[in-house]
Design a protein around this motif. Structure first.
Motif, short mmCIF file in Angstrom:
data_model
loop_
_atom_site.label_atom_id
_atom_site.label_comp_id
_atom_site.label_asym_id
_atom_site.label_seq_id
_atom_site.Cartn_x
_atom_site.Cartn_y
_atom_site.Cartn_z
N ILE A 10 1.41 19.77 -19.68
CA ILE A 10 1.55 18.42 -20.23
C ILE A 10 2.95 18.17 -20.46
CG2 ILE A 10 1.46 17.28 -22.39
CD1 ILE A 10 -0.99 18.94 -23.01
N ASP A 11 3.88 18.87 -20.47
CA ASP A 11 5.54 18.37 -20.50
C ASP A 11 5.68 18.22 -19.07
OD1 ASP A 11 6.38 20.79 -22.88
OD2 ASP A 11 5.55 18.99 -22.94
N GLU A 12 5.38 18.86 -18.23
CA GLU A 12 5.73 18.38 -16.61
C GLU A 12 5.26 17.14 -16.34
OE1 GLU A 12 5.63 23.39 -15.25
OE2 GLU A 12 4.16 21.97 -14.42
N ARG A 13 4.03 16.97 -17.06
CA ARG A 13 3.28 15.71 -16.63
C ARG A 13 3.90 14.44 -17.07
NH1 ARG A 13 1.83 11.33 -15.87
NH2 ARG A 13 -0.36 10.40 -15.52
N ARG A 14 4.95 14.61 -18.36
CA ARG A 14 5.61 13.53 -18.97
C ARG A 14 6.52 12.70 -17.89
NH1 ARG A 14 3.04 12.52 -23.54
NH2 ARG A 14 3.02 14.39 -24.83
N GLY A 15 6.43 11.38 -17.90
CA GLY A 15 7.36 10.49 -16.86
C GLY A 15 6.66 10.65 -15.52
N ARG A 16 5.58 11.17 -15.10
CA ARG A 16 5.24 11.00 -13.63
C ARG A 16 4.53 9.54 -13.64
NH1 ARG A 16 0.47 15.19 -12.19
NH2 ARG A 16 2.15 16.51 -13.04
N GLN A 17 4.43 9.39 -12.62
CA GLN A 17 3.91 7.89 -12.14
C GLN A 17 2.71 7.95 -11.38
OE1 GLN A 17 7.66 6.26 -10.62
NE2 GLN A 17 8.71 6.94 -12.30
N LEU A 18 2.09 6.93 -11.17
CA LEU A 18 1.00 6.88 -10.45
C LEU A 18 1.20 7.03 -9.00
CD1 LEU A 18 -0.98 3.69 -11.52
CD2 LEU A 18 -1.46 6.07 -12.08
N PRO A 19 0.52 7.89 -8.36
CA PRO A 19 0.81 8.34 -6.80
C PRO A 19 0.63 7.11 -6.02
CG PRO A 19 -1.46 9.07 -7.22
CD PRO A 19 -0.88 8.40 -8.62
N THR A 20 1.56 7.21 -5.16
CA THR A 20 1.67 5.92 -4.21
C THR A 20 1.53 6.64 -2.70
OG1 THR A 20 4.16 6.14 -4.14
CG2 THR A 20 3.22 4.66 -5.73
N ALA A 21 1.01 5.73 -2.13
CA ALA A 21 0.77 5.84 -0.48
C ALA A 21 2.06 5.89 0.13
CB ALA A 21 -0.43 5.13 -0.09
N PRO A 22 2.04 6.13 1.46
CA PRO A 22 3.37 6.06 2.21
C PRO A 22 3.87 4.44 2.31
CG PRO A 22 1.88 7.35 3.31
CD PRO A 22 1.05 6.86 2.26
N ALA A 23 3.22 3.70 2.27
CA ALA A 23 3.59 2.20 2.14
C ALA A 23 3.29 1.66 0.89
CB ALA A 23 3.03 1.35 3.48
N ALA A 24 4.13 0.67 0.45
CA ALA A 24 3.73 -0.02 -0.90
C ALA A 24 2.14 -0.77 -0.73
CB ALA A 24 4.71 -1.17 -0.87
N PRO A 25 1.47 -0.37 -1.33
CA PRO A 25 -0.06 -0.75 -1.78
C PRO A 25 -0.14 -2.43 -1.80
CG PRO A 25 0.30 0.31 -3.76
CD PRO A 25 1.66 0.42 -2.72
N TYR A 26 -1.41 -3.05 -1.25
CA TYR A 26 -1.68 -4.25 -1.46
C TYR A 26 -2.09 -4.42 -3.03
CZ TYR A 26 -4.20 -8.60 -1.25
OH TYR A 26 -4.87 -9.82 -1.51
N ARG A 27 -1.58 -5.08 -3.74
CA ARG A 27 -1.58 -5.22 -5.07
C ARG A 27 -1.10 -6.63 -5.63
NH1 ARG A 27 -4.28 -1.58 -4.05
NH2 ARG A 27 -3.74 0.53 -4.27
N PRO A 28 -1.85 -7.32 -6.49
CA PRO A 28 -1.51 -8.44 -7.27
C PRO A 28 -0.18 -8.43 -7.98
CG PRO A 28 -3.37 -7.82 -8.32
CD PRO A 28 -3.07 -6.73 -7.27
N THR A 323 -5.82 2.43 1.09
CA THR A 323 -5.14 1.93 -0.10
C THR A 323 -3.84 1.19 0.17
OG1 THR A 323 -4.18 3.94 -0.41
CG2 THR A 323 -6.18 3.47 -1.54
N THR A 324 -3.15 1.33 1.33
CA THR A 324 -2.13 0.74 1.81
C THR A 324 -2.17 -0.76 2.25
OG1 THR A 324 -2.14 1.58 4.00
CG2 THR A 324 -1.13 2.89 2.16
N GLU A 325 -3.40 -1.26 2.53
CA GLU A 325 -3.58 -2.54 3.00
C GLU A 325 -5.01 -3.13 2.88
OE1 GLU A 325 -4.13 -2.91 7.60
OE2 GLU A 325 -4.03 -0.64 7.48
N PRO A 326 -5.29 -4.43 2.73
CA PRO A 326 -6.49 -4.84 2.61
C PRO A 326 -7.46 -4.75 3.39
CG PRO A 326 -4.92 -6.85 2.68
CD PRO A 326 -4.20 -5.48 2.98
N ARG A 327 -7.95 -3.94 3.62
CA ARG A 327 -8.77 -3.53 4.80
C ARG A 327 -10.03 -2.52 4.55
NH1 ARG A 327 -7.14 -2.26 10.92
NH2 ARG A 327 -9.24 -2.33 11.96
N THR A 328 -11.19 -2.76 5.01
CA THR A 328 -12.04 -1.71 4.89
C THR A 328 -12.22 -0.97 6.32
OG1 THR A 328 -13.44 -3.14 3.42
CG2 THR A 328 -14.54 -1.40 4.57
N ALA A 329 -11.86 0.35 5.87
CA ALA A 329 -11.99 1.27 7.40
C ALA A 329 -13.51 1.64 7.75
CB ALA A 329 -11.18 2.20 7.08
N CYS A 330 -14.41 1.88 6.70
CA CYS A 330 -15.60 2.34 7.26
C CYS A 330 -16.52 2.11 6.24
CB CYS A 330 -15.46 3.85 7.42
SG CYS A 330 -17.02 4.84 7.60
#
Length: 750
Positions: A10-28, A323-330
């Protein structure tokens, strides 16, 4: 896991942020600020959604709860309690589950050996889903405040502290649980909000589109042109002026999970990644409008791909989203039923799916994916000719899958070794797992070795079983004993399978329960009980209602009429359109079969059912008024026009695909409505309803009881307090069973 080791994690978890993909994800840009005007929470790190279009729906915000002070004292247990929906921690040494030993389904946790069980949430709100995070730090769960249909997602630490609402805290909002990211740093949730124009009479909001402007297709749901507004609490499409962009050149909503970002503001669904620590703002993954069923089922280990389920009933789809772009792959068709439809392999190059694509019965499919998530091949990895794959669980290392097959209502379980990507079909034969109960309701990985199973049987209460070696189930210590299944003097009854043919030759099936101590050749008073859905299936699981009736000397015949699942896609679709008239006749044919077989007394037949089964009760009583001496409808629809006007808008859209369009099929729906033939009602009627039911509003029962009384037919209404479409509280369940049993006994044994 030892407490000091867990605290270190739990202590190691403190300060961790949401995982990000290699490129900045498409978000509002404003993933949190919504129509409520509430300011967006700030994160200690840079916003993940900078420079993107604004999403107008309200994103979830974590709300800490003041009463999260640690483990709760266990209440005095009910002897006849059930446990279900297990979810284990990463070590497999501890498991969270749902248990109703306190009178209502609540969140519990225990060691795997059952030596210590603790209540984690004392709220009286029923709990419906549970998921332990892969890092072991949180337990997420879904609850229904007030026992109604609007749910919210919460999380709590395994020691009972830190309890908070993650989604669904906003008024009018409701939320569903999705998957965790593989490292446990974020939880996917689906949030739904009613449209501004869908809040009821007298409410302010945007004017609805005229029929000519409403799009005919909404994220995979093919809807007729002119899908129009309706009277009542909602509109068929919850769209406000300016909130929905019609499909047109260059804008096709179905394949694009991000494209119509205003969909959720119009009453659709939006899927987010939420940080349970509240340190990073929610991240939008996808939206869906129309007959929405959006759920995030898995996220690849590297965070690049997300697996979502979407689409209306009967036309579900698995959608792989980058998750890195607004596209459905499959996109691959998948089966109805359990929402957890599949999982990515550890390298993200294979997607294992429970799918009925181009098949009568669901099978295990393997989709080969390229680096971008595009499907380059699809093959069948495991199948059965006359049985469907009902539950699928893939191990964390991707080396094996646990498969539960639905064989005419009962379950068969097996473990299958899975090959790596590009290695062809699995060649090792599956390993069968013996089951002490007839039906598996959930499979949960149990750490490095073993698994947990939620099982239910016709003579046993639902319980959780531990498989430490994968082949020898061991009942956990906190599950009820087999001998406590039924009250003293009412031994549980094992049903026998029944096969028959409808008048048009269609094969039907079901289960017959013979009252104790009734010898062969003695026709008995018999209750025909009809399940809901209509896509549900009658299963040989413990049903306290059945044993209440059996204990009063009444037989129970529980059939699967056309429209039920478990018998193939063609059978599910056999009640569409005018086929529903044949489904009503199926009820009469089942009663005739029980009489012809010498089981049922033709002068002492009754019919009972809940939800869609409650509709069939009313329909059978007015289409075949000479057949049944009495009937009990539970949360059933009596008039499709008033049902569509009063139900939740997402229920209305989903129901239209099954029952018919309330505008274009108005004449058919009127002809199918029991209220249109209420003058034919002859037998006494009992209606039972939950006061907070928003799926089938209580008015459906009220108007039928009122109409019956006006025509001199005895009719009563039992309205259960603090209940929704499902009856979840022990005191209400007992009241319901006792009332139903006394009603049936009075009308069938006189």
């Amino acid at each position: 896991m030892a407490a000091d080791a867990r605290n270190q994690l739990i202590d190691e978890r403190r300060g961790r942020q949401l995982p990000t993909a290699p490129a900045a994800p498409y978000r509002p840009t404003t993933t949190v600020s919504g129509t409520s005007g509430r300011p967006a929470p700030t994160a200690p790190t840079e916003q993940l959604s900078r420079g993107r279009p604004t999403f107008t729906s309200t994103a979830p915000v974590a709300v800490p709860l003041p009463d999260a002070q640690g483990l709760r004292d266990a209440p005095t247990p009910l002897v006849v309690h059930g446990c279900w929906y297990p979810s284990a921690d990463p070590t497999g040494e501890h498991v969270a589950f749902i248990c109703d030993r306190g009178g209502v389904p609540q969140l519990w946790a225990s060691s795997a050996d059952g030596s210590a069980a603790h209540l984690l949430d004392t709220d009286p709100d029923p709990v419906t889903e549970v998921s332990w995070s892969p890092d072991g730090h949180w337990i997420a769960y879904t609850s229904a405040p007030g026992g109604g249909e609007h749910t919210r997602v919460l999380c709590v630490r395994p020691d009972g502290t830190g309890r908070r609402v993650l989604a669904g805290a906003e008024p009018g909002q409701f939320a569903h649980l999705g998957c965790w990211t593989r490292d446990g740093s974020a939880l996917a949730v689906t949030v739904a909000e009613p449209a501004a124009v869908a809040l009821g009479h007298g409410m302010t909001g945007h004017a609805p589109h005229p029929p000519s402007e409403v799009p005919a297709e909404a994220h995979g749901a093919v809807l007729p042109a002119g899908w129009a507004d309706r009277d009542g609490h909602a509109t068929l499409l919850g769209v406000g002026g300016g909130n929905r962009v019609a499909a047109g050149p260059g804008r096709h909503p179905a394949p694009d999970p991000h494209g119509d970002t205003a969909a959720a503001a119009g009453g659709g669904l939006a899927a987010y990644l939420v940080d349970p620590e509240g340190e990073v703002s929610p991240v939008l993954l996808a939206t869906e409008a129309g007959a929405a069923a959006l759920r995030v089922c898995d996220i690849s280990a590297d965070g690049r791909l997300a697996l979502l389920r979407r689409g209306p009933r009967g036309r579900r789809e698995a959608m792989v989203v980058r998750t890195t772009e607004p596209r459905t792959a499959c996109v691959v068709p998948v089966a109805d039923g359990d929402p957890w439809i599949g999982r990515f392999s550890p390298d993200g190059r294979t997607l294992w799916l429970r799918s009925d694509a181009h098949r009568e019965f669901p099978a295990l499919l393997a989709a080969t994916l390229d680096a971008g998530g595009e499907c380059t091949g699809l093959r069948v990895a495991a199948r059965r000719d006359a049985a469907g794959l009902e539950l699928l669980t893939v191990s964390d290392d991707g080396g094996s899958a646990v498969l539960a097959w639905n064989v005419h209502g009962a379950s068969e379980l097996e473990v299958l070794a899975l090959p790596g990507a590009g290695q062809g079909d699995a060649t090792a034969p599956p390993q069968a797992v013996p089951l002490p109960h007839e039906v598996v309701t959930r499979i949960a990985p149990g750490g490095p070795s073993g698994m947990f199973l939620a099982l239910s049987g016709s003579r046993r209460r639902p319980g959780v079983w531990w498989l430490p070696d994968g082949v020898s189930p061991v009942r956990t210590g906190w599950s009820a004993r087999d001998e406590d299944a039924a009250p003293p003097g009412r031994p549980p009854v094992r049903p026998v399978p029944v096969r028959l043919r409808a008048r048009d030759g269609l094969p039907l099936g079901g289960w017959y329960y013979r009252a104790p101590d009734r010898g062969p050749g003695r026709p008995a008073p018999c209750v025909i009980h009809l399940h809901g859905g209509p896509e549900e299936q009658e299963r040989p699981v413990f049903n306290p209602l059945y044993h209440e009736l059996l204990g009063r000397g009444l037989d129970v015949f529980a059939p699967d009429v056309r429209g039920s699942s478990g018998w193939g896609r063609s059978f599910v679709d056999a009640d569409l359109g005018t086929g529903r008239f044949s489904a009503i006749d199926d009820v009469a044919d089942c009663a005739a079969h029980a009489v012809a077989a010498g089981l049922a007394d033709p002068t002492r037949l009754a019919v009972m059912g809940r939800s869609y089964g409650g509709y069939l009760v009313l329909a059978s009583m007015v289409w075949h008024p000479e057949l049944f001496r009495t009937g009990i409808t539970v949360c059933g629809m009596s008039d499709f026009a008033t049902f569509f006007a009063g139900t939740e808008q997402w229920i209305a859209q989903s129901a239209a695909a099954k029952y018919g369009h309330p505008e274009h099929d108005r004449e058919l729906l009127h002809a199918l409505s029991p209220m249109s033939r209420v003058d034919a009602l002859r037998a006494p009627l009992l209606a039972v309803h939950g006061e907070h039911d928003t799926n089938v509003p209580p008015g459906e029962s009220e108007q039928m009881v009122r109409a019956a009384r006006e025509r001199g037919v005895p009719a009563e209404l039992l309205l259960l307090r603090n209940e929704g479409h499902e009856f979840l509280r022990a005191d209400n369940r007992r009241l319901f069973r006792r009332t139903a049993g006394e009603w049936m006994e009075r009308h069938l044994n006189d």
